[in-house]
Scaffold this active site. Structure first.
Site, PDB file in Angstrom:
ATOM      1  CE  LYS A   1      -3.883  -2.408   2.041  1.00 48.23           C
ATOM      2  NZ  LYS A   1      -4.542  -2.932   3.216  1.00 48.23           N
TER       3      LYS A   1
ATOM      4  CD  GLN B   1      -3.601  -4.627   6.415  1.00 45.14           C
ATOM      5  OE1 GLN B   1      -3.419  -3.692   5.669  1.00 45.14           O
ATOM      6  NE2 GLN B   1      -4.313  -5.682   6.047  1.00 45.14           N
TER       7      GLN B   1
ATOM      8  CG  ASP C   1      -9.783  -0.231   4.212  1.00 42.75           C
ATOM      9  OD1 ASP C   1      -9.508  -0.459   3.016  1.00 42.75           O
ATOM     10  OD2 ASP C   1      -9.139  -0.706   5.157  1.00 42.75           O
TER      11      ASP C   1
END
Ligand code: NAP
Length: 289
Positions: free
Chosen positions: A52, A96, A119
């Site tokens: 990422k 995460q 997200d």
């Protein structure tokens, strides 16, 4: 039979995102910024986070990696998220998952300000997506829709079968496929489904997100169907340097004989997930500037 090249589509979109990010910087002096929080040392999570950050740098975006020890408490993590919510250099916050067992994923995710939830995992964002309000679409499901379109399929009036009903893939994919602007008819299957093949054989497009290799085989497909394979499974393989190879949920060889188009694993859905994260981060920066 066509291989739906997720790497190629991702590269095309990333070039557009990089050019938009450069324009935002030139016009408004704003560099899109993404904060990535990683708690603990889970090897898969470490490699996702590294990928990422690399993608952010390539798109001309600012990324801030925050690595915390496994012993981090929920209160410490919540305080960090709160701080990032108020940081004007950060437009997107990504925590995460999975988090260590002593931390409630949901409490931490829902602490992210919805306008920084790139997200698309907060309850507020999911709710907005469900009722069709402006929101950040979750990255993997959004990437899946882009891949189906890239394969040349117009989803309107088509029958889509989704295998899996998780909150991060199956359910949101089904919602996006059935939105008015997409207009597919959707059947969602899961482990309670009786005779899975009887549904998949009716499908113009099958999205398989079961997390089990071999869930979908060629004999379960209607000829000419499009297959989107979301699964990422590590199969033990001593001939490979890492001792394993990656396989999807679809049996590629048999499906490829019947399908019109199919995504490979790796190189299909995976590259699109990070791309749609960049997309959302850029969008968050545009909205904030
Ligand atoms: P998950 O939370 O384990 O959910 C799997 C779903 O599939 C469940 O709803 C389960 O049904 C259903 N299922 C499992 N086996 C089935 C079968 N034989 N027949 C019908 N339904 C079945 O998994 P997930 O988080 O959605 O992820 C799915 C896969 O996608 C995993 O391999 C994951 O690694 C991969 N993934 C890839 C990306 C990417 O960017 N490439 C992103 C996210 C996930 P029940 O609800 O009845 O248990």
């Amino acid at each position: 039979m066509e291989i739906i090249d997720g790497k190629k589509l991702a590269a095309n979109l990333r070039a557009e995102i990089a050019s938009d990010a450069a324009a935002l910087k030139a016009e408004k002096g704003v560099t899109p910024g993404l904060a990535v929080i990683l708690v603990g040392e889970n090897p898969a999570s470490v490699s996702y986070v590294t990928a990422k950050e690399k993608a952010c740098a390539e798109a001309g975006m600012y990324s801030r990696e925050i690595r915390l020890p496994e012993s981090t408490t929920q209160e410490e993590l919540l305080a960090l998220v709160k701080e990032l919510n108020g940081d004007s250099a950060i437009h997107g916050i990504l925590v995460q998952l999975p988090l260590p067992k002593h931390i409630a994923d949901k409490a931490v995710i829902d602490a992210i300000a919805p306008e920084k939830d790139v997200d698309g995992f907060t309850a507020v964002n999911v709710g907005r997506m469900l009722i069709g309000e402006e929101c950040f679409l979750p990255c993997t499901p959004h990437g899946i829709i882009k891949l189906i379109e890239f394969s040349g399929m117009d989803l309107a009036g088509k029958h889509a079968v989704v295998i899996g009903r998780s909150n991060i893939v199956g359910k949101p994919v089904a919602v996006l496929l059935s939105r008015k602007e997409t207009n597919a008819t959707v059947t969602m299957c899961h482990t309670g489904t009786r005779d899975l093949a009887s549904f998949t054989r009716q499908a113009d497009v099958v999205v398989v997100a079961a997390g089990r290799p071999g869930t979908l085989t060629g004999d379960m497909l209607k000829p000419g169907a499009v297959v989107i394979d979301v699964g990422v499974n590590r199969i033990k393989d001593e001939t490979r340097p890492k001792g394993f190879r990656l396989a999807g949920d679809a049996d590629f060889d048999s499906c490829a004989k019947v399908a019109r188009a199919i995504t490979p694993v790796p190189g299909g859905v995976g590259p699109m997930t990070i791309t749609m994260l960049l997309w959302n981060t850029l969008e968050a920066a545009k909205r904030a500037s």
